[in-house]
Scaffold this active site. Structure first.
Site, PDB file in Angstrom:
ATOM      1  N   ASP A  18      41.417  23.649  20.070  1.00  0.00           N
ATOM      2  CA  ASP A  18      42.737  23.917  20.660  1.00  0.00           C
ATOM      3  C   ASP A  18      43.364  25.143  19.997  1.00  0.00           C
ATOM      4  O   ASP A  18      44.061  25.942  20.638  1.00  0.00           O
ATOM      5  CB  ASP A  18      43.648  22.689  20.466  1.00  0.00           C
ATOM      6  CG  ASP A  18      44.767  22.612  21.486  1.00  0.00           C
ATOM      7  OD1 ASP A  18      45.068  23.636  22.122  1.00  0.00           O
ATOM      8  OD2 ASP A  18      45.333  21.516  21.649  1.00  0.00           O
ATOM      9  N   CYS A 242      47.607  26.192  24.943  1.00  0.00           N
ATOM     10  CA  CYS A 242      46.744  26.224  26.125  1.00  0.00           C
ATOM     11  C   CYS A 242      46.994  27.524  26.876  1.00  0.00           C
ATOM     12  O   CYS A 242      48.124  27.785  27.297  1.00  0.00           O
ATOM     13  CB  CYS A 242      47.038  25.026  27.030  1.00  0.00           C
ATOM     14  SG  CYS A 242      46.122  25.076  28.578  1.00  0.00           S
TER      15      CYS A 242
HETATM   16  P1  HMG Z   1      35.420  26.894  38.768  1.00  0.00           P
HETATM   17  O1  HMG Z   1      35.378  28.374  38.893  1.00  0.00           O
HETATM   18  O2  HMG Z   1      36.211  26.148  39.798  1.00  0.00           O
HETATM   19  O3  HMG Z   1      33.943  26.291  38.684  1.00  0.00           O
HETATM   20  O4  HMG Z   1      35.965  26.526  37.336  1.00  0.00           O
HETATM   21  P2  HMG Z   1      32.871  25.981  39.776  1.00  0.00           P
HETATM   22  O5  HMG Z   1      32.473  24.556  39.619  1.00  0.00           O
HETATM   23  O6  HMG Z   1      33.322  26.455  41.130  1.00  0.00           O
HETATM   24  O7  HMG Z   1      31.672  26.922  39.302  1.00  0.00           O
HETATM   25  C1  HMG Z   1      31.809  28.341  39.274  1.00  0.00           C
HETATM   26  C2  HMG Z   1      30.844  28.901  38.252  1.00  0.00           C
HETATM   27  O8  HMG Z   1      31.196  28.392  36.979  1.00  0.00           O
HETATM   28  C3  HMG Z   1      29.388  28.507  38.481  1.00  0.00           C
HETATM   29  O9  HMG Z   1      28.574  29.587  38.034  1.00  0.00           O
HETATM   30  C4  HMG Z   1      29.207  27.355  37.563  1.00  0.00           C
HETATM   31  O10 HMG Z   1      27.868  27.178  37.140  1.00  0.00           O
HETATM   32  C5  HMG Z   1      30.050  27.795  36.372  1.00  0.00           C
HETATM   33  P3  HMG Z   1      27.936  30.650  39.057  1.00  0.00           P
HETATM   34  O11 HMG Z   1      27.142  29.808  40.015  1.00  0.00           O
HETATM   35  O12 HMG Z   1      29.106  31.325  39.692  1.00  0.00           O
HETATM   36  O13 HMG Z   1      27.161  31.526  38.157  1.00  0.00           O
HETATM   37  N1  HMG Z   1      30.515  26.676  35.555  1.00  0.00           N
HETATM   38  C6  HMG Z   1      30.410  26.622  34.218  1.00  0.00           C
HETATM   39  N2  HMG Z   1      29.940  27.496  33.308  1.00  0.00           N
HETATM   40  C7  HMG Z   1      29.973  27.115  32.010  1.00  0.00           C
HETATM   41  N3  HMG Z   1      30.444  25.929  31.598  1.00  0.00           N
HETATM   42  C8  HMG Z   1      30.924  25.033  32.474  1.00  0.00           C
HETATM   43  C9  HMG Z   1      30.933  25.376  33.839  1.00  0.00           C
HETATM   44  N4  HMG Z   1      31.325  24.715  34.945  1.00  0.00           N
HETATM   45  C10 HMG Z   1      31.066  25.524  35.980  1.00  0.00           C
HETATM   46  N5  HMG Z   1      31.385  23.854  32.031  1.00  0.00           N
HETATM   47  C11 HMG Z   1      36.068  25.061  35.427  1.00  0.00           C
HETATM   48  C12 HMG Z   1      36.127  25.163  36.936  1.00  0.00           C
HETATM   49  C13 HMG Z   1      36.482  23.653  35.064  1.00  0.00           C
HETATM   50  C14 HMG Z   1      34.644  25.334  34.971  1.00  0.00           C
HETATM   51  C15 HMG Z   1      37.052  26.122  34.814  1.00  0.00           C
HETATM   52  O14 HMG Z   1      38.292  25.982  35.412  1.00  0.00           O
HETATM   53  C16 HMG Z   1      37.197  25.985  33.318  1.00  0.00           C
HETATM   54  O15 HMG Z   1      36.257  26.228  32.591  1.00  0.00           O
HETATM   55  N6  HMG Z   1      38.411  25.615  32.855  1.00  0.00           N
HETATM   56  C17 HMG Z   1      38.612  25.383  31.423  1.00  0.00           C
HETATM   57  C18 HMG Z   1      40.083  25.457  31.093  1.00  0.00           C
HETATM   58  C19 HMG Z   1      40.326  25.109  29.637  1.00  0.00           C
HETATM   59  O16 HMG Z   1      39.396  24.975  28.843  1.00  0.00           O
HETATM   60  N7  HMG Z   1      41.618  24.968  29.277  1.00  0.00           N
HETATM   61  C20 HMG Z   1      42.023  24.648  27.925  1.00  0.00           C
HETATM   62  C21 HMG Z   1      41.664  23.275  27.493  1.00  0.00           C
HETATM   63  S1  HMG Z   1      42.802  22.039  28.041  1.00  0.00           S
HETATM   64  C22 HMG Z   1      44.014  21.989  26.769  1.00  0.00           C
HETATM   65  O17 HMG Z   1      44.056  22.853  25.937  1.00  0.00           O
HETATM   66  C23 HMG Z   1      44.963  20.838  26.728  1.00  0.00           C
HETATM   67  C24 HMG Z   1      44.656  19.833  25.587  1.00  0.00           C
HETATM   68  O18 HMG Z   1      44.692  20.483  24.323  1.00  0.00           O
HETATM   69  C25 HMG Z   1      45.682  18.688  25.606  1.00  0.00           C
HETATM   70  C26 HMG Z   1      47.139  19.164  25.678  1.00  0.00           C
HETATM   71  O19 HMG Z   1      47.567  19.953  24.804  1.00  0.00           O
HETATM   72  O20 HMG Z   1      47.824  18.716  26.588  1.00  0.00           O
HETATM   73  C27 HMG Z   1      43.250  19.201  25.770  1.00  0.00           C
HETATM   74 MG    MG Z   2      46.503  20.869  23.206  1.00  0.00          MG
END
Ligand code: HMG
Ligand code: MG
Length: 314
Positions: A18, A242
């Site tokens: 985070d 985030c």
């Molecule tokens: P998307 O573009 O909708 O994904 O992203 P998709 O399913 O349409 O796939 C598109 C491409 O992404 C494909 O590749 C997939 O293979 C690839 P292509 O065919 O174009 O070459 N792909 C991936 N590549 C690597 N790793 C993966 C993955 N999945 C698909 N896992 C997705 C959807 C969820 C992947 C994207 O939106 C994403 O990665 N989001 C992450 C956001 C994030 O990490 N935010 C911060 C964390 S949350 C937080 O901090 C809150 C927390 O701390 C609690 C709080 O404080 O409240 C937990």
């Molecule tokens: Mg957090």
């Protein structure tokens, strides 16, 4: 108020994930590994080391596989990572992760901005993660974000949080961490959310995750402790935020949390000086002062030295 306070609390360190996901400077992989190795020697029992998300969405953590492969896993420490979908799980399993965390938000707009899906689609995507992970003997944690407020929608209904907690519990995650993503929660609100949540899920399965944007994190933790919650998330030095939540800033600092727990006689197994030493190194790696209040006090006392300190005392 303190009748149910636990004797022991698990501090769930999320700084390497985070924290570093929100740093503007790209931290070299070797420094991340050194940071996690230092944290592994502090007595922490749980460390979230990285994410296996799309590197375009979180470029800061694109080296998750190298980090997971490079750290020295200390006995008695659990290492976890975020995974949004099956691809993330497969990547995590490939480098030997034994715990993963899925995540979604209680508000549609933040969920869409964060994972490009509706809440319902996100829950469906978890089907491909939770079952296979458990079959592989991997523990699954879940985060619910924007529990106390959303940067896009404002107030979030407690019913939306409770519905998600019920769904996640039914799907078999071992723990649900309630996230104050943008640090807006206040104690009575925390008490209200927890009174609803604890009516459907045992308190051992709930963790609290506060960002300290407005300085209310420790007050909120105290409410959680008073209701018997015994897992609290925090980040070394108060790193965190985030990238898809404008205005989000650092997590509750691990040092501040451990100082309060120690002072209350609650066991954590964590050596506070070792956490401070880690934060001190981190400040040079991230190139800025970290916000932890305890850290500032400890470093200030070190700089003043024993003579100045005794003068103040005398
Ligand atoms: P998307 O573009 O909708 O994904 O992203 P998709 O399913 O349409 O796939 C598109 C491409 O992404 C494909 O590749 C997939 O293979 C690839 P292509 O065919 O174009 O070459 N792909 C991936 N590549 C690597 N790793 C993966 C993955 N999945 C698909 N896992 C997705 C959807 C969820 C992947 C994207 O939106 C994403 O990665 N989001 C992450 C956001 C994030 O990490 N935010 C911060 C964390 S949350 C937080 O901090 C809150 C927390 O701390 C609690 C709080 O404080 O409240 C937990
Ligand atoms: Mg957090």
């Amino acid at each position: 108020m303190f009748a149910q306070i636990p004797k022991r609390v698990t501090v769930y360190e999320v700084g390497p994930r985070d924290g570093l996901q929100n740093e503007s400077r790209m931290i070299p992989t070797a420094e991340k590994i050194a940071m996690i190795d230092l944290l592994s020697q502090t007595g922490l029992q749980q460390i979230e080391i990285t994410s296996f998300v799309h590197p375009r969405w979180i470029p800061q953590l694109a080296d998750g596989a190298q980090v997971a492969a490079g750290i020295k896993r200390a006995p008695g420490v659990g290492y976890s990572c975020l995974v949004p979908n099956r691809k993330g799980l497969d990547n995590a399993l490939a480098v030997g992760m034994r715990e993963v965390a899925v995540f979604l938000s209680a508000s549609e707009t933040h969920n869409k901005k964060n994972v490009n899906k509706t809440i319902a689609e996100t829950l469906n995507a978890f089907e491909e993660v939770i079952g296979p992970a458990k079959e592989a003997g991997v523990r699954v944690r879940a985060y619910v974000s924007t529990v106390y407020g959303c940067p896009y929608e404002g107030a979030v209904k407690v019913e939306a949080v409770v519905d998600l907690v019920r769904e996640l519990h039914r799907r078999g995650v071992y723990q649900i961490s309630l996230g104050d993503t943008i640090g807006v929660a206040t104690p009575i609100q925390v008490e209200s959310v927890l009174s609803h949540v604890l009516a459907i899920v045992p308190r051992e399965e709930i963790a609290l995750h506060f960002h300290d944007t407005r300085g209310t994190a420790l007050a909120n933790v105290l409410v959680g402790l008073s209701l018997g919650i015994s897992t609290i998330d925090s980040a070394v030095g108060g790193l965190g935020g985030c990238p898809y939540a404008p205005g989000a800033s650092g997590n509750l600092a691990t040092e501040d949390l451990v100082y309060m727990l120690n002072g209350m006689g609650i066991e954590t197994g964590i050596d506070l000086d070792s956490v401070v030493a880690c934060s001190e190194r981190l400040q040079s790696w991230v190139g800025r002062e970290l916000p932890s209040k305890y850290l500032k006090a400890a470093l200030g006392a070190q700089a003043r030295g024993p003579r100045r300190l005794s003068k103040v005392g005398g």
